[in-house]
Design a protein around this motif. Sequence first.
Motif, PDB file in Angstrom:
ATOM      1  N   GLN A 201       0.717  -1.089   0.126  1.00  0.00           N
ATOM      2  CA  GLN A 201       0.024  -0.101  -0.542  1.00  0.00           C
ATOM      3  C   GLN A 201       0.882   1.218   0.280  1.00  0.00           C
ATOM      4  O   GLN A 201       0.833   1.625  -0.877  1.00  0.00           O
ATOM      5  CB  GLN A 201      -0.978   0.205   1.310  1.00  0.00           C
ATOM      6  N   THR A 202       1.712   1.192   0.495  1.00  0.00           N
ATOM      7  CA  THR A 202       2.899   2.417   0.727  1.00  0.00           C
ATOM      8  C   THR A 202       4.278   2.432  -0.733  1.00  0.00           C
ATOM      9  O   THR A 202       4.945   3.372  -0.186  1.00  0.00           O
ATOM     10  CB  THR A 202       3.565   2.518   1.989  1.00  0.00           C
ATOM     11  N   HIS A 203       4.619   1.377  -1.211  1.00  0.00           N
ATOM     12  CA  HIS A 203       4.599   1.868  -2.499  1.00  0.00           C
ATOM     13  C   HIS A 203       6.150   2.644  -1.999  1.00  0.00           C
ATOM     14  O   HIS A 203       6.940   2.737  -3.201  1.00  0.00           O
ATOM     15  CB  HIS A 203       4.137   2.572  -2.657  1.00  0.00           C
ATOM     16  N   ASP A 204       6.785   1.815  -1.023  1.00  0.00           N
ATOM     17  CA  ASP A 204       8.167   1.746  -1.063  1.00  0.00           C
ATOM     18  C   ASP A 204       8.817   0.147  -0.318  1.00  0.00           C
ATOM     19  O   ASP A 204      10.186   0.326   0.277  1.00  0.00           O
ATOM     20  CB  ASP A 204       8.176   2.677   0.481  1.00  0.00           C
ATOM     21  N   GLY A 205       8.881  -0.903  -1.471  1.00  0.00           N
ATOM     22  CA  GLY A 205       8.505  -2.017  -1.271  1.00  0.00           C
ATOM     23  C   GLY A 205      10.134  -2.067  -2.151  1.00  0.00           C
ATOM     24  O   GLY A 205      10.900  -3.105  -1.899  1.00  0.00           O
ATOM     25  N   VAL A 206      10.840  -1.843  -3.147  1.00  0.00           N
ATOM     26  CA  VAL A 206      11.510  -2.449  -4.108  1.00  0.00           C
ATOM     27  C   VAL A 206      13.107  -0.629  -3.217  1.00  0.00           C
ATOM     28  O   VAL A 206      12.865   0.444  -3.699  1.00  0.00           O
ATOM     29  CB  VAL A 206      10.950  -1.115  -5.486  1.00  0.00           C
ATOM     30  N   MET A 207      13.694  -1.483  -2.439  1.00  0.00           N
ATOM     31  CA  MET A 207      14.668  -0.930  -2.170  1.00  0.00           C
ATOM     32  C   MET A 207      16.116  -1.252  -2.299  1.00  0.00           C
ATOM     33  O   MET A 207      17.170  -2.081  -2.307  1.00  0.00           O
ATOM     34  CB  MET A 207      14.606  -1.282  -0.111  1.00  0.00           C
ATOM     35  N   PHE A 208      16.626  -0.473  -3.644  1.00  0.00           N
ATOM     36  CA  PHE A 208      17.097  -0.298  -4.608  1.00  0.00           C
ATOM     37  C   PHE A 208      18.959  -0.417  -3.684  1.00  0.00           C
ATOM     38  O   PHE A 208      20.039  -0.858  -4.113  1.00  0.00           O
ATOM     39  CB  PHE A 208      17.114  -0.118  -6.041  1.00  0.00           C
ATOM     40  N   GLY A 209      18.596   0.661  -2.752  1.00  0.00           N
ATOM     41  CA  GLY A 209      19.447   1.086  -1.905  1.00  0.00           C
ATOM     42  C   GLY A 209      20.107   0.647  -0.775  1.00  0.00           C
ATOM     43  O   GLY A 209      19.132   0.370   0.097  1.00  0.00           O
ATOM     44  N   PRO A 210      20.597   1.889   0.295  1.00  0.00           N
ATOM     45  CA  PRO A 210      20.527   0.678   1.856  1.00  0.00           C
ATOM     46  C   PRO A 210      19.389   1.672   2.284  1.00  0.00           C
ATOM     47  O   PRO A 210      19.037   2.446   2.019  1.00  0.00           O
ATOM     48  CB  PRO A 210      21.808   1.622   2.167  1.00  0.00           C
ATOM     49  N   GLN A 211      18.951   0.699   3.186  1.00  0.00           N
ATOM     50  CA  GLN A 211      18.065   1.331   4.555  1.00  0.00           C
ATOM     51  C   GLN A 211      18.906   0.931   6.100  1.00  0.00           C
ATOM     52  O   GLN A 211      20.119   0.522   6.256  1.00  0.00           O
ATOM     53  CB  GLN A 211      16.994  -0.370   4.489  1.00  0.00           C
ATOM     54  N   ALA A 212      18.446   1.903   6.660  1.00  0.00           N
ATOM     55  CA  ALA A 212      18.391   1.734   8.447  1.00  0.00           C
ATOM     56  C   ALA A 212      18.404   0.462   8.757  1.00  0.00           C
ATOM     57  O   ALA A 212      17.637  -0.391   8.742  1.00  0.00           O
ATOM     58  CB  ALA A 212      18.174   2.762   9.385  1.00  0.00           C
ATOM     59  N   PRO A 213      20.042   0.179   9.459  1.00  0.00           N
ATOM     60  CA  PRO A 213      19.571  -1.196   9.943  1.00  0.00           C
ATOM     61  C   PRO A 213      18.997  -1.537  11.157  1.00  0.00           C
ATOM     62  O   PRO A 213      17.968  -2.472  10.901  1.00  0.00           O
ATOM     63  CB  PRO A 213      21.041  -1.659  10.838  1.00  0.00           C
ATOM     64  N   GLN A 214      19.059  -0.344  12.129  1.00  0.00           N
ATOM     65  CA  GLN A 214      17.691  -0.248  13.663  1.00  0.00           C
ATOM     66  C   GLN A 214      16.095  -0.902  12.460  1.00  0.00           C
ATOM     67  O   GLN A 214      15.337  -1.569  13.177  1.00  0.00           O
ATOM     68  CB  GLN A 214      17.674   1.143  13.921  1.00  0.00           C
ATOM     69  N   ASP A 215      15.777  -0.377  11.291  1.00  0.00           N
ATOM     70  CA  ASP A 215      14.583  -0.716  10.507  1.00  0.00           C
ATOM     71  C   ASP A 215      14.750  -1.845  10.575  1.00  0.00           C
ATOM     72  O   ASP A 215      13.067  -2.948  10.542  1.00  0.00           O
ATOM     73  CB  ASP A 215      14.232   0.425   9.916  1.00  0.00           C
ATOM     74  N   GLY A 216      14.796  -2.427  10.189  1.00  0.00           N
ATOM     75  CA  GLY A 216      14.884  -3.796   9.764  1.00  0.00           C
ATOM     76  C   GLY A 216      15.169  -4.749  10.876  1.00  0.00           C
ATOM     77  O   GLY A 216      14.237  -5.429  11.379  1.00  0.00           O
ATOM     78  N   ASP A 217      15.886  -4.274  11.974  1.00  0.00           N
ATOM     79  CA  ASP A 217      15.936  -5.440  14.101  1.00  0.00           C
ATOM     80  C   ASP A 217      14.091  -5.406  13.751  1.00  0.00           C
ATOM     81  O   ASP A 217      13.991  -6.149  14.456  1.00  0.00           O
ATOM     82  CB  ASP A 217      16.751  -4.445  14.234  1.00  0.00           C
ATOM     83  N   ARG A 218      14.035  -3.718  13.645  1.00  0.00           N
ATOM     84  CA  ARG A 218      12.514  -3.511  14.553  1.00  0.00           C
ATOM     85  C   ARG A 218      11.239  -4.254  13.385  1.00  0.00           C
ATOM     86  O   ARG A 218      10.616  -4.819  14.207  1.00  0.00           O
ATOM     87  CB  ARG A 218      11.563  -2.504  13.908  1.00  0.00           C
ATOM     88  N   THR A 219      11.462  -4.828  11.958  1.00  0.00           N
ATOM     89  CA  THR A 219      10.907  -5.182  11.287  1.00  0.00           C
ATOM     90  C   THR A 219      10.475  -7.135  11.559  1.00  0.00           C
ATOM     91  O   THR A 219      10.170  -7.832  12.181  1.00  0.00           O
ATOM     92  CB  THR A 219      11.155  -5.768   9.728  1.00  0.00           C
TER      93      THR A 219
END
Length: 341
Positions: free
Chosen positions: A166-184
Amino acid sequence: MSEIQAAKDLVRAYYAALDGAEVAEIPEVIGRFATPSYEWLGYHPFDALTGAAEVGRTFWQPLRRSLGRIQRRLDVFMAGHNRLPGTQGVWVCSMGHLMGLFDAPWLGIAPTGRMAFLRYGEFHLIEDGKIARTAMYFDIPHLMMQSGLAPFPPQTAAHLVQPGPQTHDGVMFGPQAPQDGDRTQAAIDAMIGDLGQWASGLPLEEELARSWHDDMIWWGPAGIGATYTIERYAKQHAGPFRAGFRDRSATGHICRIAEGAYGGFFGWPNFTAVPTGGFMSMPATDRPGEFRVIDIYRRAGDKLAENWVFIDLLHFWKQQGVDVLARMQAVSAAGKARSEP
């Protein structure tokens, strides 16, 4: 972070080369990106394949001859280190549809001459700059439905061409903040802890509310369907599913990753269970059946909001003595015979 980004770049280059290759070139293209011992785990009837040549000849070339002008339409693209205890390695995950013109039979399924969508989820293990292992599950029964077939009895939920987040932000070609992945990952692990053995002791909707938003969406496979909100998910899938099985095994995964607000896992199989009758309008059996599953999730805040699910139902029901693919091949062949002068 650089290791994860390098893995993403490798898979993007692989997709560009594979999707742009002529059909005859496909095994060689896969070989350029894969290790010599490359292992590929797929949906029935492909199951486990070994080596670039076998994967190219057995899966990709027949598919490309049937679905012309294929486009890869990505909805999720992410990567990360395997988060299962005692494991290592970087995995890249993508999810979306392979869309093309269904102009020739595939697996005995009659073509439509129209656009068709093959929904897929895929995990790649990267080792020393090569793809060492792939798990690729898809929704062949949905392709059957697009061809006018009815592989299963009427489903409890709705099946559509499944949209992306729904948020159209699932295609992550670039780096992401590690803490966000930890929360997920924490949200996914909490859900697995609650739901994995069906033994929380709570009423189902209360159990679900611990890890899911009330307006959750469960994008299930053809034969089950998609459902919206905790109340409808409990009624249209989770409740009937639990009521339809006994002797569920412990959950076993090969890979769990998370990046940004997205995460996922797969198993081979994820678990086994014995049908007690009623699920998907099928009878009871005394046979444990394997559930090969890919799950991909979107987190919002500290709870899960969307879940895209791939279940190899052809494999599961064949273990129960029902060869759905063979039945649909026979129906397609009979329809072709009736249409011929």
